[in-house]
Design a protein around this motif. Structure first.
Motif, PDB file in Angstrom:
ATOM      1  N   LEU A  23       1.698  89.512 -73.222  1.00 48.38           N
ATOM      2  CA  LEU A  23       1.869  90.953 -73.429  1.00 48.38           C
ATOM      3  C   LEU A  23       3.340  91.352 -73.537  1.00 48.38           C
ATOM      4  N   GLY A  24       4.237  90.399 -73.294  1.00 48.45           N
ATOM      5  CA  GLY A  24       5.665  90.668 -73.408  1.00 48.45           C
ATOM      6  C   GLY A  24       6.191  91.605 -72.343  1.00 48.45           C
ATOM      7  N   LEU A  25       5.677  91.462 -71.124  1.00 48.27           N
ATOM      8  CA  LEU A  25       6.067  92.361 -70.042  1.00 48.27           C
ATOM      9  C   LEU A  25       7.170  91.750 -69.181  1.00 48.27           C
ATOM     10  N   SER A  26       8.052  92.592 -68.679  1.00 45.32           N
ATOM     11  CA  SER A  26       9.089  92.113 -67.762  1.00 45.32           C
ATOM     12  C   SER A  26       8.590  92.106 -66.325  1.00 45.32           C
ATOM     13  N   ASP A  27       7.614  92.965 -66.032  1.00 49.21           N
ATOM     14  CA  ASP A  27       7.032  93.042 -64.695  1.00 49.21           C
ATOM     15  C   ASP A  27       5.503  93.018 -64.791  1.00 49.21           C
TER      16      ASP A  27
END
Length: 222
Positions: free
Chosen positions: A148-152
Motif C-alpha cells: 500500500l506504500g504506507l510509512s506507518d
C-alpha cells in the motif's frame, strides 16, 4: 540385532503414538481429567516415556496441542517469500494455512482441543498466540504496508489483515458447517488446493479494494 535406524524409527513411533493418544484424550476429557496412565495405556507405552520424551504432562499437552498441525505454523512463513509477486505470496500463504486440512481426522481432534483450551485454559493458547499468531499477523501486516506504500501501519491495515486471515480461519472453526452445506469443498487434497487458490484471489481483490478506497479518500480530502 537392532540397527540404529530401526531404533530411531521405534522411538519416533512410540513418541507419535503418545502424541496422538494424548490429543484424543485431552480433546475428549480436558487436561485435568485425562490421566497420563490412561494416555500411556492407550498408546501402549510405559508411563516413564512421558518424562523421557516430553518432560511432564504439560510438555505432552503442548506437543498434542501443536504438533499434529504440522511442522510449519499456518502461514507464518510469509516473511520468507514476501519479495515475490503479490499473487504468488498470497497463493503460498493460503496453501500453507490450509495444509492441515489434508491430515484428516487429526485436524478435527486438534480443533476440539483448541476449543476446549479456550474454555479450560492451561496457558497453551497464549503461547500459541505469542509464538505463531502474532508473528503471522505481523508478517502479513508488513506485506500489506509495503504494497500500500504506507510509512506507518494504521488500523485499516490491521483490519485488512484480520479479514484476510479470517476467511481461512472460518474453514477451521466452521468445518462441520462447511461439510454439512457443501461437502466437496474440503473432501480431497485437490479441493483444498482449489480453496487456497480461491482465497488467494479473494484476498487480492480485498487488497485492490483497499487501494481504491484509500485513493478515493485522498481525492475527497483535496
Amino acid at each position: 540385532m537392532v540397527t540404529t535406524e530401526n531404533s530411531a524409527t521405534e522411538v519416533h513411533d512410540a513418541r507419535s503414538r503418545l502424541v496422538m493418544s494424548a490429543l484424543r484424550l485431552f480433546a475428549e476429557k480436558g487436561y485435568k481429567a485425562a490421566s497420563t496412565r490412561e494416555i500411556c495405556d492407550t498408546a501402549g507405552a510405559n508411563i516413564s516415556a512421558i518424562r523421557y520424551y516430553f518432560g511432564d504432562k504439560q510438555g505432552l499437552y503442548r506437543a498434542a496441542f501443536t504438533e499434529p498441525m504440522g511442522d510449519l505454523p499456518c502461514g507464518s512463513n510469509v516473511a520468507e517469500y514476501a519479495d515475490l509477486p503479490l499473487p504468488e505470496v498470497l497463493g503460498r500463504f493460503f496453501s500453507e494455512f490450509l495444509e492441515p486440512f489434508k491430515r484428516g481426522e487429526e485436524l478435527g481432534l486438534v480443533m476440539k482441543l483448541h476449543f476446549r483450551e479456550m474454555i479450560e485454559p492451561t496457558g497453551a493458547w497464549q503461547q500459541e498466540i505469542d509464538a505463531e499468531i502474532k508473528p503471522q499477523h505481523a508478517a502479513l501486516v508488513s506485506l500489506l504496508k509495503a504494497h500500500l506504500g504506507l510509512s506507518d501501519t494504521d488500523a485499516d491495515v490491521h483490519r485488512l489483515a484480520f479479514a484476510m486471515i479470517g476467511m481461512a480461519v472460518y474453514f477451521y472453526v466452521g468445518q462441520e458447517i462447511v461439510s454439512a452445506i457443501s461437502p466437496p469443498i474440503l473432501t480431497t487434497p485437490k479441493a483444498i488446493d482449489v480453496l487456497a487458490e480461491r482465497l488467494a484471489g479473494y484476498a487480492l481483490a480485498m487488497i485492490e479494494g483497499e487501494v481504491a478506497r484509500r485513493a478515493q479518500d485522498s481525492t475527497n480530502e483535496q
